[in-house]
Design an enzyme around this catalytic site. Structure first.
Site, PDB file in Angstrom:
ATOM      1  N   THR A 187       0.832  -1.201   0.000  1.00 42.49           N
ATOM      2  CA  THR A 187       0.000   0.000   0.000  1.00 42.49           C
ATOM      3  C   THR A 187       0.871   1.259   0.000  1.00 42.49           C
ATOM      4  O   THR A 187       1.856   1.329   0.726  1.00 42.49           O
ATOM      5  CB  THR A 187      -0.886   0.027   1.265  1.00 42.49           C
ATOM      6  N   ARG A 226     -13.534  -7.788  -1.543  1.00 41.73           N
ATOM      7  CA  ARG A 226     -12.715  -7.754  -0.330  1.00 41.73           C
ATOM      8  C   ARG A 226     -12.201  -6.340  -0.085  1.00 41.73           C
ATOM      9  O   ARG A 226     -11.780  -5.650  -0.994  1.00 41.73           O
ATOM     10  CB  ARG A 226     -11.538  -8.721  -0.467  1.00 41.73           C
ATOM     11  N   VAL A 227     -12.254  -5.907   1.158  1.00 41.90           N
ATOM     12  CA  VAL A 227     -11.739  -4.597   1.553  1.00 41.90           C
ATOM     13  C   VAL A 227     -10.737  -4.800   2.671  1.00 41.90           C
ATOM     14  O   VAL A 227     -11.019  -5.507   3.647  1.00 41.90           O
ATOM     15  CB  VAL A 227     -12.873  -3.668   2.028  1.00 41.90           C
ATOM     16  N   GLY A 228      -9.563  -4.201   2.529  1.00 37.88           N
ATOM     17  CA  GLY A 228      -8.545  -4.303   3.560  1.00 37.88           C
ATOM     18  C   GLY A 228      -8.588  -3.139   4.517  1.00 37.88           C
ATOM     19  O   GLY A 228      -9.595  -2.432   4.639  1.00 37.88           O
ATOM     20  N   ASP A 229      -7.472  -2.901   5.197  1.00 37.63           N
ATOM     21  CA  ASP A 229      -7.417  -1.853   6.205  1.00 37.63           C
ATOM     22  C   ASP A 229      -7.309  -0.456   5.616  1.00 37.63           C
ATOM     23  O   ASP A 229      -7.690   0.531   6.246  1.00 37.63           O
ATOM     24  CB  ASP A 229      -6.208  -2.071   7.115  1.00 37.63           C
ATOM     25  N   THR A 254       0.779  -0.140   6.408  1.00 35.93           N
ATOM     26  CA  THR A 254       0.866  -1.001   5.240  1.00 35.93           C
ATOM     27  C   THR A 254       1.174  -2.411   5.716  1.00 35.93           C
ATOM     28  O   THR A 254       1.802  -2.600   6.753  1.00 35.93           O
ATOM     29  CB  THR A 254       1.957  -0.505   4.272  1.00 35.93           C
ATOM     30  N   GLY A 255       0.705  -3.404   4.972  1.00 36.34           N
ATOM     31  CA  GLY A 255       0.941  -4.788   5.374  1.00 36.34           C
ATOM     32  C   GLY A 255      -0.264  -5.660   5.108  1.00 36.34           C
ATOM     33  O   GLY A 255      -1.001  -5.443   4.145  1.00 36.34           O
ATOM     34  N   GLY A 269      -3.623  -6.363   5.418  1.00 38.49           N
ATOM     35  CA  GLY A 269      -4.776  -5.565   5.816  1.00 38.49           C
ATOM     36  C   GLY A 269      -5.847  -6.293   6.571  1.00 38.49           C
ATOM     37  O   GLY A 269      -6.508  -5.728   7.450  1.00 38.49           O
TER      38      GLY A 269
END
Length: 290
Positions: free
Chosen positions: A150, A178-181, A201-202, A204
């Site tokens: 990210t 799908r939704v990450g952080d 970042t990483g 999520g």
């Protein structure tokens, strides 16, 4: 004093762009949007899991998440699972400025973007040869790629305003929708005009369970430096997870003095610029050792 920071080594061109804009007196939010767009829309940086050329989901569709947050209370906008637009952070900015909502997803986000004048491209135009080939390889062996790069940018302008923006095409070959952080306030980003801002970042799906960016801001509010706050949050999460189960997480933060800091569970490179010395540094943050 103006300052800027970006996650990962590939943020260098964006941080350089931020430095040029901020020195001219541009606002933090405008600067973040313009600098981010150059990376989002570049086919070369798509391999870092952002914007055009980012890896598609398991159905072959490039879906992007992005968010922007100003230090001023209530100033946040985000989009998730947005397809067909190579500069999703610009859409997130419109959500913040023009919508009564804070987060729009999927078809709703795309419809809003169209209403705001964005041109929706065909999915084939969002793919590059690299990402298309990677998808065909995925179809052949169903093996997912690793990577969570990210792009997060923080800008402090000469007027004392701070803004953080993040953008990503998400986990390669993810499940549709799908939704990450990244587009979630407190998780992938957070800003407070009295304290500073942070970006993560990483991985999520795991990051969002800990709201690390909000936690960093709370610790900075209590007097910790950006570096101390990031390290404290990473230590806390590592303790909760257990070192053997710790996931990939990198955090960068900046306070209202323009001071920056970072912590990471893996070796993590980030780029920093400050108006004081007017040079861009590429710093390597070693992996956290408990």
């Amino acid at each position: 004093m103006a300052a800027a920071v970006g996650t990962w080594a590939f943020s260098m061109p964006a941080v350089r762009k931020l430095s040029l804009l901020l020195k001219k007196g541009a606002g933090a939010t405008d600067s973040v949007q313009e600098a981010m767009a150059e990376i989002e829309n570049s086919e070369e940086t798509g391999q870092y899991i952002i914007g055009r050329g980012g890896y598609p989901n398991k159905d072959g569709l490039v879906q992007c998440d992005a968010a922007v947050m100003e230090g001023l209370p209530g100033r946040f906008g985000a989009v998730a699972a947005l397809h067909g637009i190579s500069t999703p952070l610009a859409v997130a900015r419109k959500v913040m400025d023009k919508s009564s909502h804070s987060l729009l997803v999927g078809e709703g986000a795309m419809a809003f973007a169209k209403e705001e004048g964005f041109v929706v491209e065909e999915n084939e135009q969002m793919l590059t040869q690299h990402s298309a080939d990677a998808y065909q390889e995925y179809l052949g062996n169903k093996a997912s790629l690793t990577g969570h790069d990210t792009l997060g940018l923080i800008a402090l302008d000469v007027h004392g305003n701070i803004t953080v923006g993040v953008s990503t095409s998400g986990s390669p070959f993810k499940y549709p929708g799908r939704v990450g952080d990244s587009p979630l306030p407190g998780c992938g980003l957070y800003a407070d005009h009295q304290v500073g801002a942070a970006a993560a970042t990483g991985e999520g799906d795991k990051i969002m369970c800990f709201c690390p960016c909000f936690h960093v801001i709370l610790l900075m509010k209590q007097g910790l430096s950006p570096k101390e706050a990031c390290e404290s949050v990473l230590k806390h999460i590592t303790y909760q997870m257990g070192h053997e189960n710790m996931f990939e997480l990198g955090i960068v933060a900046m306070n209202m003095k323009g001071e920056t800091g970072a912590a990471s569970s893996i070796q993590f490179t980030y780029c920093v610029w400050s108006q004081e010395n007017d040079s861009i540094e590429q710093l390597i943050q070693p992996s956290f050792q408990p």
